[in-house]
Motif scaffolding. Sequence first.
Motif, PDB file in Angstrom:
ATOM      1  N   TYR A 276      46.676  32.468  24.828  1.00 24.97           N
ATOM      2  CA  TYR A 276      46.424  33.754  24.166  1.00 24.97           C
ATOM      3  C   TYR A 276      45.759  34.788  25.067  1.00 24.97           C
ATOM      4  CZ  TYR A 276      47.590  31.248  19.916  1.00 24.97           C
ATOM      5  OH  TYR A 276      48.242  30.518  18.966  1.00 24.97           O
ATOM      6  N   GLU A 277      45.218  34.349  26.225  1.00 25.66           N
ATOM      7  CA  GLU A 277      44.570  35.307  27.122  1.00 25.66           C
ATOM      8  C   GLU A 277      45.310  35.362  28.459  1.00 25.66           C
ATOM      9  OE1 GLU A 277      39.945  35.326  25.576  1.00 25.66           O
ATOM     10  OE2 GLU A 277      40.506  33.745  26.971  1.00 25.66           O
ATOM     11  N   ALA A 278      45.299  34.247  29.198  1.00 28.48           N
ATOM     12  CA  ALA A 278      45.892  34.250  30.538  1.00 28.48           C
ATOM     13  C   ALA A 278      47.387  34.616  30.485  1.00 28.48           C
ATOM     14  CB  ALA A 278      45.687  32.896  31.214  1.00 28.48           C
ATOM     15  N   THR A 279      48.061  34.199  29.450  1.00 32.94           N
ATOM     16  CA  THR A 279      49.499  34.480  29.351  1.00 32.94           C
ATOM     17  C   THR A 279      49.784  35.981  29.266  1.00 32.94           C
ATOM     18  OG1 THR A 279      51.531  33.831  28.229  1.00 32.94           O
ATOM     19  CG2 THR A 279      49.674  34.369  26.822  1.00 32.94           C
ATOM     20  N   ASN A 280      48.769  36.748  28.846  1.00 30.47           N
ATOM     21  CA  ASN A 280      48.924  38.197  28.755  1.00 30.47           C
ATOM     22  C   ASN A 280      48.426  38.933  29.993  1.00 30.47           C
ATOM     23  OD1 ASN A 280      50.073  38.514  26.061  1.00 30.47           O
ATOM     24  ND2 ASN A 280      48.155  37.637  25.338  1.00 30.47           N
ATOM     25  N   GLY A 281      48.135  38.175  31.049  1.00 29.79           N
ATOM     26  CA  GLY A 281      47.678  38.818  32.286  1.00 29.79           C
ATOM     27  C   GLY A 281      46.185  39.059  32.328  1.00 29.79           C
ATOM     28  N   ALA A 282      45.435  38.405  31.438  1.00 29.84           N
ATOM     29  CA  ALA A 282      43.981  38.567  31.444  1.00 29.84           C
ATOM     30  C   ALA A 282      43.375  37.788  32.604  1.00 29.84           C
ATOM     31  CB  ALA A 282      43.387  38.077  30.126  1.00 29.84           C
ATOM     32  N   THR A 283      42.276  38.306  33.139  1.00 27.78           N
ATOM     33  CA  THR A 283      41.483  37.625  34.155  1.00 27.78           C
ATOM     34  C   THR A 283      40.033  37.616  33.669  1.00 27.78           C
ATOM     35  OG1 THR A 283      41.060  39.712  35.280  1.00 27.78           O
ATOM     36  CG2 THR A 283      42.972  38.441  36.031  1.00 27.78           C
TER      37      THR A 283
ATOM     38  N   MET B 299      38.197  40.460  31.242  1.00 22.16           N
ATOM     39  CA  MET B 299      37.537  40.154  29.966  1.00 22.16           C
ATOM     40  C   MET B 299      36.093  40.681  29.976  1.00 22.16           C
ATOM     41  SD  MET B 299      40.116  38.933  28.474  1.00 22.16           S
ATOM     42  CE  MET B 299      39.447  38.541  26.865  1.00 22.16           C
TER      43      MET B 299
ATOM     44  N   MET C 131      37.475  32.070  23.284  1.00 25.75           N
ATOM     45  CA  MET C 131      37.998  33.446  23.402  1.00 25.75           C
ATOM     46  C   MET C 131      37.071  34.463  22.752  1.00 25.75           C
ATOM     47  SD  MET C 131      42.065  33.250  22.826  1.00 25.75           S
ATOM     48  CE  MET C 131      42.123  32.418  21.249  1.00 25.75           C
ATOM     49  N   LEU C 132      36.924  35.609  23.436  1.00 26.53           N
ATOM     50  CA  LEU C 132      36.182  36.724  22.831  1.00 26.53           C
ATOM     51  C   LEU C 132      36.778  37.089  21.476  1.00 26.53           C
ATOM     52  CD1 LEU C 132      35.697  39.156  25.873  1.00 26.53           C
ATOM     53  CD2 LEU C 132      34.060  37.525  24.936  1.00 26.53           C
ATOM     54  N   GLN C 133      38.096  37.025  21.379  1.00 26.85           N
ATOM     55  CA  GLN C 133      38.765  37.507  20.171  1.00 26.85           C
ATOM     56  C   GLN C 133      38.423  36.680  18.927  1.00 26.85           C
ATOM     57  OE1 GLN C 133      42.938  37.042  21.523  1.00 26.85           O
ATOM     58  NE2 GLN C 133      43.238  35.604  19.852  1.00 26.85           N
TER      59      GLN C 133
END
Lengths: 388, 104
Positions: free
Chosen positions: A133-140, A144, A245-247
């Motif tokens: 849910y995070e890394a797959t969207n290009g998050a680092t 974050m 996750m923050l979310q």
Amino acid sequence: MKPVAIVGVGMTPVREHWSLSIGELAEAAGRAALADAGLAAVDALYVGNAYGAAYNQQTQLGSLIAGDLGLAGVESYCCEAGDASGAAALRTGYLAVAAGAAKTALVLGVEKVTDMVGLARNTARSVSLNADYEATNGATLTSMAALLMRRYMLEHEVGLAQFEGFSVNAHRNGALNPKAMYRNPLRAGAFSKAPMIAEPVSLFDSAPDADGAAALILAPADEAVDLSPQPVLLAGSAVATDSLMLQDRMDPLHFAAVGRSAARALDQAGLSTSDLDLLELHDGYTIMTALALEAMGFSARGRGWRWAQVNGEKLALNGELPISSFGGLKSRGNPSGATGVYQAVEATLQLRGEADENQVANARTALVQNLGGLASSAVTHILRALPD
Amino acid sequence: MRDGDSSPLLKLSGQHETALQGEVYSYTLVREPPQGFAAQAPYYLALVRLDDGQLITAQLTDVDSEVRIGDPVEMVTRKLTTDGAQGIIVYGYKFRPAIKTGDK
């Protein structure tokens, strides 16, 4: 549970150690700690490492490092909690000695990041985020932290420059530490003009990835005086987790795990925040320092940044609340899985009065806090100088 | 996800045909991307507060003016990256500025 003391410490300089392998780094720190304690062997070895599988294609560091240290056969394994891996290993060593399962334990944090460079390193670091849910969207990790910082700045009407003092203080202390990675002082005013990594997080806001290894030896406190002229009591030890996750957090601007782990460790030590002589915090990004100070009750919500005012003078070695006394993650560097052990080694040197140029005068108690991800894992230890 | 019933992904796979709406809770511009995202960098990454209260981490797309916290956005299906030597396309969700309909 028996009281546990730190009876030996060792660490390598934090650098880009291009010529050393992960095993060689670990061996250097481990031998230094054993020599400091005057021991040739220990009953157990607990390794903190975050990214060995990704950076170095290496697991089973327990076995690898035990062999390199001539401890083959000893109980040993690796503890992982992202960038809090080092303190997680310390917690494991503490439990083993407190329970009487090991009489002496070597806790060793190590990270060897320079086996990997460029975008591949960013990808490797992202394994401590949620993969689906995070890394797959290009998050680092940096992005974050940036999301937290931007929201904080809006909710609390704080400008970017207000965070500068955290970095200035870290570099002021790191400049005095020969083992720090970046010993350059930060010029006042430079912070908000630095190149951005992920707005509003800039190069001068973000701790550098680094290579390094740090180690300490634990023993029962009642036997510690035979092993070390200046044993330091591990007076409190606590781990808490928050949503990865923050979310998934009800309030992303509240570091719940930080608050819980600090409260438990302080309670165990019988101390309150006002009793502490110094803090080693997980200052990978300035927003993390502000939020950690708030979660532990050093300031009200939305006010943590105020500690950074006037170039962080209140946080200086001779200030009201010294933090990052050897440069913190920002200046000493962030060898991820080793960072928590570096923090504990540095705090031990402070309480022994052996911190040289970085000494906080008359330091008797220290809080050491190591965080994984955006405080999804929080490990807090309280260190206390034993009475002479 | 906080609980299965409120998962936007489950909603997507269910009966809901309307686009998921929300507003920007926070955002950043990623300049040091991981592998597979270099061609898009710099790109906006955001936490979006969906109308049901759930936060979700996603990229912002089709942005042609300044982003602000509180901007209304809606979920769209987009290519996220490509995977492996054969370049298999990985699809997912992003959010774009909500198209104003005047009835909201």
